[in-house]
Design a protein around this motif. Structure first.
Motif, PDB file in Angstrom:
ATOM      1  N   ALA A   1       0.840  -1.188   0.000  1.00 11.75           N
ATOM      2  CA  ALA A   1       0.000   0.000   0.000  1.00 11.75           C
ATOM      3  C   ALA A   1       0.883   1.249   0.000  1.00 11.75           C
ATOM      4  O   ALA A   1       1.572   1.534   0.976  1.00 11.75           O
ATOM      5  CB  ALA A   1      -0.925  -0.004   1.211  1.00 11.75           C
ATOM      6  N   ILE A   2       0.888   1.977  -1.131  1.00  8.00           N
ATOM      7  CA  ILE A   2       1.685   3.194  -1.223  1.00  8.00           C
ATOM      8  C   ILE A   2       0.930   4.381  -0.611  1.00  8.00           C
ATOM      9  O   ILE A   2       1.515   5.430  -0.348  1.00  8.00           O
ATOM     10  CB  ILE A   2       2.065   3.485  -2.681  1.00  8.00           C
ATOM     11  N   LYS A   3      -0.362   4.206  -0.397  1.00  6.26           N
ATOM     12  CA  LYS A   3      -1.184   5.124   0.382  1.00  6.26           C
ATOM     13  C   LYS A   3      -2.398   4.329   0.824  1.00  6.26           C
ATOM     14  O   LYS A   3      -2.590   3.175   0.411  1.00  6.26           O
ATOM     15  CB  LYS A   3      -1.578   6.361  -0.436  1.00  6.26           C
ATOM     16  N   ASP A   4      -3.207   4.878   1.690  1.00  2.00           N
ATOM     17  CA  ASP A   4      -4.371   4.145   2.173  1.00  2.00           C
ATOM     18  C   ASP A   4      -5.238   3.666   1.007  1.00  2.00           C
ATOM     19  O   ASP A   4      -5.630   4.462   0.131  1.00  2.00           O
ATOM     20  CB  ASP A   4      -5.213   5.018   3.108  1.00  2.00           C
ATOM     21  N   ASN A   5      -5.510   2.353   0.976  1.00  2.00           N
ATOM     22  CA  ASN A   5      -6.395   1.724  -0.007  1.00  2.00           C
ATOM     23  C   ASN A   5      -5.886   1.778  -1.449  1.00  2.00           C
ATOM     24  O   ASN A   5      -6.648   1.556  -2.387  1.00  2.00           O
ATOM     25  CB  ASN A   5      -7.803   2.341   0.060  1.00  2.00           C
ATOM     26  N   LEU A   6      -4.597   2.036  -1.630  1.00  2.00           N
ATOM     27  CA  LEU A   6      -3.997   2.003  -2.962  1.00  2.00           C
ATOM     28  C   LEU A   6      -2.723   1.173  -2.909  1.00  2.00           C
ATOM     29  O   LEU A   6      -1.780   1.518  -2.198  1.00  2.00           O
ATOM     30  CB  LEU A   6      -3.683   3.405  -3.466  1.00  2.00           C
ATOM     31  N   LEU A   7      -2.703   0.054  -3.659  1.00  2.00           N
ATOM     32  CA  LEU A   7      -1.559  -0.847  -3.654  1.00  2.00           C
ATOM     33  C   LEU A   7      -0.858  -0.857  -5.004  1.00  2.00           C
ATOM     34  O   LEU A   7      -1.497  -0.755  -6.051  1.00  2.00           O
ATOM     35  CB  LEU A   7      -1.978  -2.278  -3.323  1.00  2.00           C
ATOM     36  N   ALA A   8       0.468  -0.984  -4.955  1.00  2.00           N
ATOM     37  CA  ALA A   8       1.284  -1.212  -6.144  1.00  2.00           C
ATOM     38  C   ALA A   8       2.035  -2.521  -5.937  1.00  2.00           C
ATOM     39  O   ALA A   8       2.506  -2.805  -4.826  1.00  2.00           O
ATOM     40  CB  ALA A   8       2.261  -0.060  -6.366  1.00  2.00           C
ATOM     41  N   GLY A   9       2.147  -3.343  -6.960  1.00  2.00           N
ATOM     42  CA  GLY A   9       2.823  -4.622  -6.777  1.00  2.00           C
ATOM     43  C   GLY A   9       3.212  -5.274  -8.083  1.00  2.00           C
ATOM     44  O   GLY A   9       3.099  -4.683  -9.157  1.00  2.00           O
ATOM     45  N   PHE A  10       3.676  -6.501  -7.977  1.00  2.00           N
ATOM     46  CA  PHE A  10       4.071  -7.262  -9.163  1.00  2.00           C
ATOM     47  C   PHE A  10       3.738  -8.731  -8.969  1.00  2.00           C
ATOM     48  O   PHE A  10       3.506  -9.201  -7.840  1.00  2.00           O
ATOM     49  CB  PHE A  10       5.562  -7.082  -9.468  1.00  2.00           C
ATOM     50  N   ASP A  11       3.705  -9.473 -10.058  1.00  3.39           N
ATOM     51  CA  ASP A  11       3.442 -10.912 -10.006  1.00  3.39           C
ATOM     52  C   ASP A  11       4.318 -11.632 -11.016  1.00  3.39           C
ATOM     53  O   ASP A  11       4.873 -11.017 -11.934  1.00  3.39           O
ATOM     54  CB  ASP A  11       1.965 -11.215 -10.264  1.00  3.39           C
ATOM     55  N   LEU A  12       4.457 -12.931 -10.822  1.00  3.36           N
ATOM     56  CA  LEU A  12       5.197 -13.805 -11.728  1.00  3.36           C
ATOM     57  C   LEU A  12       4.275 -14.920 -12.197  1.00  3.36           C
ATOM     58  O   LEU A  12       3.364 -15.328 -11.470  1.00  3.36           O
ATOM     59  CB  LEU A  12       6.426 -14.403 -11.032  1.00  3.36           C
ATOM     60  N   THR A  13       4.520 -15.413 -13.396  1.00  2.00           N
ATOM     61  CA  THR A  13       3.679 -16.460 -13.960  1.00  2.00           C
ATOM     62  C   THR A  13       4.540 -17.577 -14.551  1.00  2.00           C
ATOM     63  O   THR A  13       5.501 -17.303 -15.267  1.00  2.00           O
ATOM     64  CB  THR A  13       2.771 -15.903 -15.076  1.00  2.00           C
TER      65      THR A  13
END
Length: 225
Positions: A65-77
């Motif tokens: 969460a970079i701010k309340d209720n807002l997330l930044a992320g990544f995934d792998l497949t």
């Protein structure tokens, strides 16, 4: 009828009004793990040849969460399948592997009784290989390699089962914009001599509303900052 039912649930939940916050610095862990295998062994009364199929899919993801209720992320497949028809010399094998990664932003809107709606935007890329071969024979076979990029949008509903565990559902890849490139090399089955090559490029826009598999259910774990 099924689609209208899901949409009815979606808008009904949107009418709820209490709060469930994701705080800045929280970490959200999730992922998908699936495996399936199937084998058919013929007898004298079964005219079709032996068949074996194996499939697996691994997609870990992490967001912060970079701010309340807002997330930044990544995934792998990592996805793979192996299909074999027949046995011994002359059996046909099809192998597919896909390796990918992506980044995403997810915005939550708290609702009632632990519920929240969210919209996730994801951009990702992947590299894939596919090989079709007649084992033990001199027939030509295909060796396909390619890559793709896609931008997708995933709206859904999350429910806090506990303070740290979320159950979520929604339309995975409600809208997906994609570009793909591939190269197919046809070679002999003995010396791997190249017989021909072909390249293809494609661009498309799709929606999960047109698919019976567009509706997804998952669980995510929320860690404190």
């Amino acid at each position: 009828m099924k689609k209208q039912f899901y949409l009815l649930i979606f808008f009904f939940v949107m009418t709820l009004c209490s709060q469930a916050q994701i705080k800045k610095g929280d970490i959200l862990l999730g992922g998908t793990l699936s495996f399936n295998t199937q084998k058919t062994t013929p007898d004298n009364n079964y005219p079709n040849p032996a068949y074996k199929q194996t499939y697996f899919n691994i997609i870990p993801s992490i967001g912060k969460a970079i701010k309340d209720n807002l997330l930044a992320g990544f995934d792998l497949t990592f996805t793979g399948s192996n299909n074999t028809q027949g046995s011994g010399t002359g059996s046909y094998t099809n192998k597919i592997h896909n390796y990918g990664a992506g980044v995403f932003l997810r915005q939550y809107k708290p609702l009632g009784s632990g519920f929240a709606i969210f919209m996730q935007t994801r951009f990702g890329g992947s590299y894939n290989t596919q090989k079709n071969q007649m084992d033990g024979a001199t027939y030509p076979y295909n060796n396909i390699k390619g890559y793709s990029f896609d931008l997708s949008f995933y709206p859904g509903i999350a429910y806090a089962i506990t303070k740290r565990v979320q159950l979520e559902t929604g339309f995975a890849n409600l809208v997906d914009v994609n570009y793909a490139h591939s190269k197919n090399t046809v070679t002999t089955g003995v010396n791997n001599d190249v017989l021909s090559t072909a390249k293809s490029n494609s661009f498309g826009i799709s929606t999960s509303l047109s698919s019976n598999f567009g509706f997804a259910v998952g669980i995510k774990v929320l860690l404190g900052s």
